[in-house]
Write a protein that holds these residues in place. Structure first.
Motif, mmCIF file in Angstrom:
data_model
loop_
_atom_site.group_PDB
_atom_site.id
_atom_site.type_symbol
_atom_site.label_atom_id
_atom_site.label_comp_id
_atom_site.label_asym_id
_atom_site.label_seq_id
_atom_site.Cartn_x
_atom_site.Cartn_y
_atom_site.Cartn_z
ATOM 1 N N THR A 159 15.791 9.459 0.380
ATOM 2 C CA THR A 159 16.752 10.521 0.691
ATOM 3 C C THR A 159 15.967 11.766 1.115
ATOM 4 N N PRO A 160 16.650 12.776 1.647
ATOM 5 C CA PRO A 160 15.954 14.030 1.951
ATOM 6 C C PRO A 160 15.276 14.638 0.706
ATOM 7 N N ALA A 161 15.931 14.529 -0.446
ATOM 8 C CA ALA A 161 15.316 15.022 -1.688
ATOM 9 C C ALA A 161 14.066 14.199 -2.012
ATOM 10 N N GLY A 162 14.109 12.907 -1.732
ATOM 11 C CA GLY A 162 12.952 12.044 -1.948
ATOM 12 C C GLY A 162 11.804 12.406 -1.026
ATOM 13 N N GLY B 257 3.745 8.979 -12.236
ATOM 14 C CA GLY B 257 3.781 9.740 -10.996
ATOM 15 C C GLY B 257 3.117 8.992 -9.859
ATOM 16 N N SER B 258 2.076 8.235 -10.159
ATOM 17 C CA SER B 258 1.403 7.442 -9.133
ATOM 18 C C SER B 258 2.325 6.339 -8.621
ATOM 19 N N LEU B 259 3.049 5.694 -9.507
ATOM 20 C CA LEU B 259 3.987 4.661 -9.080
ATOM 21 C C LEU B 259 5.092 5.282 -8.229
ATOM 22 N N ASP B 260 5.610 6.422 -8.649
ATOM 23 C CA ASP B 260 6.620 7.121 -7.852
ATOM 24 C C ASP B 260 6.076 7.411 -6.460
ATOM 25 N N LEU B 261 4.856 7.920 -6.391
ATOM 26 C CA LEU B 261 4.228 8.233 -5.109
ATOM 27 C C LEU B 261 4.134 6.987 -4.237
ATOM 28 N N LEU B 262 3.692 5.879 -4.813
ATOM 29 C CA LEU B 262 3.549 4.635 -4.044
ATOM 30 C C LEU B 262 4.894 4.146 -3.509
ATOM 31 N N VAL B 263 5.919 4.212 -4.336
ATOM 32 C CA VAL B 263 7.247 3.748 -3.911
ATOM 33 C C VAL B 263 7.813 4.677 -2.843
ATOM 34 N N LEU B 264 7.740 5.983 -3.075
ATOM 35 C CA LEU B 264 8.276 6.935 -2.098
ATOM 36 C C LEU B 264 7.541 6.826 -0.766
ATOM 37 N N LYS B 265 6.224 6.692 -0.810
ATOM 38 C CA LYS B 265 5.436 6.581 0.419
ATOM 39 C C LYS B 265 5.776 5.280 1.150
ATOM 40 N N GLU C 171 -3.444 14.648 -4.636
ATOM 41 C CA GLU C 171 -4.680 15.152 -4.024
ATOM 42 C C GLU C 171 -5.411 16.095 -4.981
ATOM 43 N N GLN C 172 -4.671 16.905 -5.719
ATOM 44 C CA GLN C 172 -5.287 17.797 -6.702
ATOM 45 C C GLN C 172 -5.930 16.996 -7.829
ATOM 46 N N ILE D 40 6.324 14.834 -0.656
ATOM 47 C CA ILE D 40 5.371 15.883 -0.260
ATOM 48 C C ILE D 40 4.735 16.509 -1.496
ATOM 49 N N LYS D 41 5.565 16.824 -2.503
ATOM 50 C CA LYS D 41 5.042 17.385 -3.761
ATOM 51 C C LYS D 41 4.109 16.403 -4.456
#
Length: 108
Positions: A80-83, A8-16, A95-96, A88-89
């Protein structure tokens, strides 16, 4: 940390990265993460490409083959818009996680 948290952290880094920088090829994503983290984070291509493939299958990113500035063909990725919704999620979830870790560290 569980494997899903790391994934999930890698996904976050790529999406950001794609959110901030726009369309990039895989090596550009790797470089941005490394530079933006002041060389504290390093993403191996062996981790990146399965992740972007998974995110593409999920509809979070799209890809297109294009020529690079050095005249080589590379796959470019864009959010993409879904991305954007997933980003955001993922930011809220991260953060949690950080909040929980901080709480444990303060308690110890």
């Amino acid at each position: 940390m569980a494997r899903n948290d790391l994934q999930g952290s890698l996904d976050l880094l790529v999406l950001k990265t794609l959110s901030q920088m726009g369309e990039l090829h895989g090596y550009g994503i790797v470089l941005h993460i490394q530079r933006a983290s002041d060389d504290l984070l390093s993403v191996e291509e062996g981790s990146l490409y399965p992740a972007v493939h998974r995110m593409e299958q999920s509809g979070w990113i799209r890809s297109e083959w294009k020529m690079t500035e050095t005249n080589r063909e590379a796959k470019y990725y864009r959010l993409t818009p879904a991305g954007q919704k997933e980003l955001i999620k993922a930011e809220k979830s991260f953060e949690q996680l950080v909040k929980g870790i901080r709480s444990v560290l303060r308690y110890a």
